[in-house]
Design a protein around this motif. Sequence first.
Motif, PDB file in Angstrom:
ATOM      1  N   ALA A  44       0.675  -1.278   0.036  1.00 45.55           N
ATOM      2  CA  ALA A  44      -0.036   0.096  -0.011  1.00 45.55           C
ATOM      3  C   ALA A  44       1.085   1.039  -0.051  1.00 45.55           C
ATOM      4  CB  ALA A  44      -0.908   0.174   1.131  1.00 45.55           C
ATOM      5  N   ALA A  45       2.101   1.245   0.913  1.00 43.95           N
ATOM      6  CA  ALA A  45       2.851   2.293   0.842  1.00 43.95           C
ATOM      7  C   ALA A  45       3.379   2.731  -0.597  1.00 43.95           C
ATOM      8  CB  ALA A  45       3.950   2.138   1.818  1.00 43.95           C
ATOM      9  N   ALA A  46       3.800   1.563  -1.290  1.00 47.75           N
ATOM     10  CA  ALA A  46       4.348   1.633  -2.676  1.00 47.75           C
ATOM     11  C   ALA A  46       3.529   2.429  -3.539  1.00 47.75           C
ATOM     12  CB  ALA A  46       4.983   0.397  -2.895  1.00 47.75           C
ATOM     13  N   GLU A  47       2.214   1.791  -3.580  1.00 49.63           N
ATOM     14  CA  GLU A  47       1.303   2.455  -4.520  1.00 49.63           C
ATOM     15  C   GLU A  47       1.153   3.846  -4.063  1.00 49.63           C
ATOM     16  OE1 GLU A  47      -2.160  -0.483  -3.520  1.00 49.63           O
ATOM     17  OE2 GLU A  47      -1.532  -1.580  -5.143  1.00 49.63           O
ATOM     18  N   ALA A  48       0.845   4.230  -2.627  1.00 47.02           N
ATOM     19  CA  ALA A  48       0.909   5.699  -2.486  1.00 47.02           C
ATOM     20  C   ALA A  48       2.031   6.313  -3.069  1.00 47.02           C
ATOM     21  CB  ALA A  48       0.479   5.770  -0.630  1.00 47.02           C
ATOM     22  N   LEU A  49       2.996   5.961  -2.764  1.00 43.88           N
ATOM     23  CA  LEU A  49       4.410   6.489  -3.360  1.00 43.88           C
ATOM     24  C   LEU A  49       4.200   6.936  -4.618  1.00 43.88           C
ATOM     25  CD1 LEU A  49       7.102   7.888  -2.986  1.00 43.88           C
ATOM     26  CD2 LEU A  49       8.153   5.598  -2.806  1.00 43.88           C
ATOM     27  N   LEU A  50       4.033   5.860  -5.446  1.00 42.26           N
ATOM     28  CA  LEU A  50       3.827   5.970  -6.949  1.00 42.26           C
ATOM     29  C   LEU A  50       2.602   6.982  -7.192  1.00 42.26           C
ATOM     30  CD1 LEU A  50       3.891   2.509  -8.350  1.00 42.26           C
ATOM     31  CD2 LEU A  50       5.238   4.368  -8.801  1.00 42.26           C
ATOM     32  N   ASP A  51       1.548   7.044  -6.561  1.00 42.43           N
ATOM     33  CA  ASP A  51       0.537   8.231  -6.609  1.00 42.43           C
ATOM     34  C   ASP A  51       1.073   9.456  -6.581  1.00 42.43           C
ATOM     35  OD1 ASP A  51      -1.504   6.431  -7.430  1.00 42.43           O
ATOM     36  OD2 ASP A  51      -2.353   6.241  -5.478  1.00 42.43           O
ATOM     37  N   GLU A  52       2.011   9.754  -5.450  1.00 47.07           N
ATOM     38  CA  GLU A  52       2.606  10.988  -5.260  1.00 47.07           C
ATOM     39  C   GLU A  52       3.564  11.320  -6.413  1.00 47.07           C
ATOM     40  OE1 GLU A  52       4.690  11.652  -1.306  1.00 47.07           O
ATOM     41  OE2 GLU A  52       2.955  10.599  -0.492  1.00 47.07           O
ATOM     42  N   LEU A  53       4.248  10.399  -6.795  1.00 49.67           N
ATOM     43  CA  LEU A  53       5.462  10.623  -7.883  1.00 49.67           C
ATOM     44  C   LEU A  53       4.558  10.803  -9.181  1.00 49.67           C
ATOM     45  CD1 LEU A  53       7.880   7.826  -7.255  1.00 49.67           C
ATOM     46  CD2 LEU A  53       8.287  10.117  -6.963  1.00 49.67           C
ATOM     47  N   ASP A  54       3.418  10.416  -9.714  1.00 54.26           N
ATOM     48  CA  ASP A  54       2.747  10.717 -10.722  1.00 54.26           C
ATOM     49  C   ASP A  54       2.382  12.147 -10.571  1.00 54.26           C
ATOM     50  OD1 ASP A  54       3.270   8.359 -11.843  1.00 54.26           O
ATOM     51  OD2 ASP A  54       1.288   7.227 -11.232  1.00 54.26           O
ATOM     52  N   GLU A  55       1.925  12.747  -9.437  1.00 51.48           N
ATOM     53  CA  GLU A  55       1.330  13.898  -9.412  1.00 51.48           C
ATOM     54  C   GLU A  55       2.516  14.945  -9.300  1.00 51.48           C
ATOM     55  OE1 GLU A  55      -0.775  13.853  -5.505  1.00 51.48           O
ATOM     56  OE2 GLU A  55      -2.203  12.508  -6.013  1.00 51.48           O
ATOM     57  N   ALA A  56       3.670  14.482  -8.722  1.00 54.27           N
ATOM     58  CA  ALA A  56       4.834  15.571  -8.898  1.00 54.27           C
ATOM     59  C   ALA A  56       5.421  15.443 -10.221  1.00 54.27           C
ATOM     60  CB  ALA A  56       5.783  15.146  -7.713  1.00 54.27           C
ATOM     61  N   GLU A  57       4.821  14.708 -11.338  1.00 52.71           N
ATOM     62  CA  GLU A  57       5.944  14.508 -12.384  1.00 52.71           C
ATOM     63  C   GLU A  57       5.748  16.041 -13.200  1.00 52.71           C
ATOM     64  OE1 GLU A  57       5.668  11.804 -16.498  1.00 52.71           O
ATOM     65  OE2 GLU A  57       4.608  11.073 -14.592  1.00 52.71           O
ATOM     66  N   ALA A  58       4.913  16.661 -13.157  1.00 51.25           N
ATOM     67  CA  ALA A  58       4.723  18.032 -13.448  1.00 51.25           C
ATOM     68  C   ALA A  58       6.036  18.948 -13.268  1.00 51.25           C
ATOM     69  CB  ALA A  58       3.311  18.790 -13.224  1.00 51.25           C
ATOM     70  N   PRO A  59       6.676  19.527 -14.289  1.00 56.61           N
ATOM     71  CA  PRO A  59       7.654  20.441 -13.983  1.00 56.61           C
ATOM     72  C   PRO A  59       7.594  21.349 -12.941  1.00 56.61           C
ATOM     73  CG  PRO A  59       7.152  20.171 -16.518  1.00 56.61           C
ATOM     74  CD  PRO A  59       6.092  19.565 -15.833  1.00 56.61           C
ATOM     75  N   SER A  60       6.562  21.955 -12.931  1.00 58.28           N
ATOM     76  CA  SER A  60       6.144  22.995 -11.885  1.00 58.28           C
ATOM     77  C   SER A  60       6.178  22.305 -10.663  1.00 58.28           C
ATOM     78  CB  SER A  60       4.692  23.747 -12.175  1.00 58.28           C
ATOM     79  OG  SER A  60       3.750  22.797 -12.097  1.00 58.28           O
ATOM     80  N   ALA A  61       6.065  20.981 -10.265  1.00 60.08           N
ATOM     81  CA  ALA A  61       5.913  20.474  -8.761  1.00 60.08           C
ATOM     82  C   ALA A  61       7.324  20.389  -8.318  1.00 60.08           C
ATOM     83  CB  ALA A  61       5.337  18.961  -8.910  1.00 60.08           C
ATOM     84  N   VAL A  62       8.535  20.291  -8.868  1.00 61.13           N
ATOM     85  CA  VAL A  62       9.740  20.304  -8.306  1.00 61.13           C
ATOM     86  C   VAL A  62      10.552  21.222  -9.369  1.00 61.13           C
ATOM     87  CG1 VAL A  62      11.869  19.035  -7.782  1.00 61.13           C
ATOM     88  CG2 VAL A  62       9.550  17.993  -7.992  1.00 61.13           C
ATOM     89  N   PRO A  63      10.515  22.574  -9.059  1.00 63.17           N
ATOM     90  CA  PRO A  63      11.185  23.770  -9.970  1.00 63.17           C
ATOM     91  C   PRO A  63      12.409  23.498  -9.906  1.00 63.17           C
ATOM     92  CG  PRO A  63      10.090  24.589  -7.863  1.00 63.17           C
ATOM     93  CD  PRO A  63       9.815  23.252  -7.981  1.00 63.17           C
ATOM     94  N   ASP A  64      13.237  23.209  -8.862  1.00 66.09           N
ATOM     95  CA  ASP A  64      14.690  23.119  -8.752  1.00 66.09           C
ATOM     96  C   ASP A  64      15.341  21.774  -9.414  1.00 66.09           C
ATOM     97  OD1 ASP A  64      14.820  25.601  -7.609  1.00 66.09           O
ATOM     98  OD2 ASP A  64      14.822  24.924  -5.640  1.00 66.09           O
ATOM     99  N   ALA A  65      14.437  20.955  -9.866  1.00 65.99           N
ATOM    100  CA  ALA A  65      14.887  19.762 -10.578  1.00 65.99           C
ATOM    101  C   ALA A  65      15.400  19.725 -11.905  1.00 65.99           C
ATOM    102  CB  ALA A  65      13.991  18.462 -10.413  1.00 65.99           C
ATOM    103  N   GLY A  66      16.705  19.317 -12.009  1.00 64.06           N
ATOM    104  CA  GLY A  66      17.242  19.507 -13.446  1.00 64.06           C
ATOM    105  C   GLY A  66      16.912  18.038 -14.204  1.00 64.06           C
ATOM    106  N   PRO A  67      17.578  18.183 -15.503  1.00 64.78           N
ATOM    107  CA  PRO A  67      17.155  16.995 -16.140  1.00 64.78           C
ATOM    108  C   PRO A  67      17.476  15.609 -15.848  1.00 64.78           C
ATOM    109  CG  PRO A  67      18.372  18.718 -17.433  1.00 64.78           C
ATOM    110  CD  PRO A  67      18.340  19.129 -16.081  1.00 64.78           C
ATOM    111  N   GLN A  68      18.490  15.486 -14.899  1.00 67.18           N
ATOM    112  CA  GLN A  68      19.232  14.501 -14.348  1.00 67.18           C
ATOM    113  C   GLN A  68      18.466  13.872 -13.278  1.00 67.18           C
ATOM    114  OE1 GLN A  68      23.089  15.508 -13.285  1.00 67.18           O
ATOM    115  NE2 GLN A  68      23.956  14.034 -15.214  1.00 67.18           N
ATOM    116  N   GLU A  69      17.894  14.784 -12.510  1.00 66.20           N
ATOM    117  CA  GLU A  69      17.015  14.477 -11.268  1.00 66.20           C
ATOM    118  C   GLU A  69      15.746  13.950 -11.828  1.00 66.20           C
ATOM    119  OE1 GLU A  69      18.927  17.261 -11.300  1.00 66.20           O
ATOM    120  OE2 GLU A  69      20.146  16.926  -9.618  1.00 66.20           O
ATOM    121  N   ARG A  70      15.192  14.704 -12.742  1.00 63.27           N
ATOM    122  CA  ARG A  70      13.862  14.214 -13.522  1.00 63.27           C
ATOM    123  C   ARG A  70      14.220  12.828 -13.918  1.00 63.27           C
ATOM    124  NH1 ARG A  70      12.818  19.855 -14.228  1.00 63.27           N
ATOM    125  NH2 ARG A  70      13.872  20.042 -16.111  1.00 63.27           N
TER     126      ARG A  70
END
Length: 121
Positions: A44-70
């Motif tokens: 269940a925690a893995a599924e929740a983490l995937l949901d969070e990562l899918d929501e944070a996929e938008a470039p505006s969600a992590v503005p300081d992330a560079g191409p390598q981090e993404r």
Amino acid sequence: MFENSPPRLLPWTRPDGAPCYLSTDDPDSHLSVLADTVEAELLAAAEALLDELDEAEAPSAVPDAGPQERCRTAALRNALRDVLRIAVSRGGRLPGPCDHGATRLCEGRTCCRACRRQIYL
């Protein structure tokens, strides 16, 4: 666990990081039930983490992330999704226990002594 069956790998480790195993013939023992509960919580925690990562996929969600981090985040998300899919698939393929109870080794695998069906532990 069952006659001649290998010990069960538990979903936690010792303080030094070594794996923990359980050897019992009672699937309803306190530790077996606890391990089942922890495994369900980890899935269940893995599924929740995937949901969070899918929501944070938008470039505006992590503005300081560079191409390598993404790129790393995407690779980790895909790897977690694959591992979760495999875990759920394997769990769904586990047959229910037969009513015969007695087991034996059949070509190195645990099988029911009466019907010879392989038992996955």
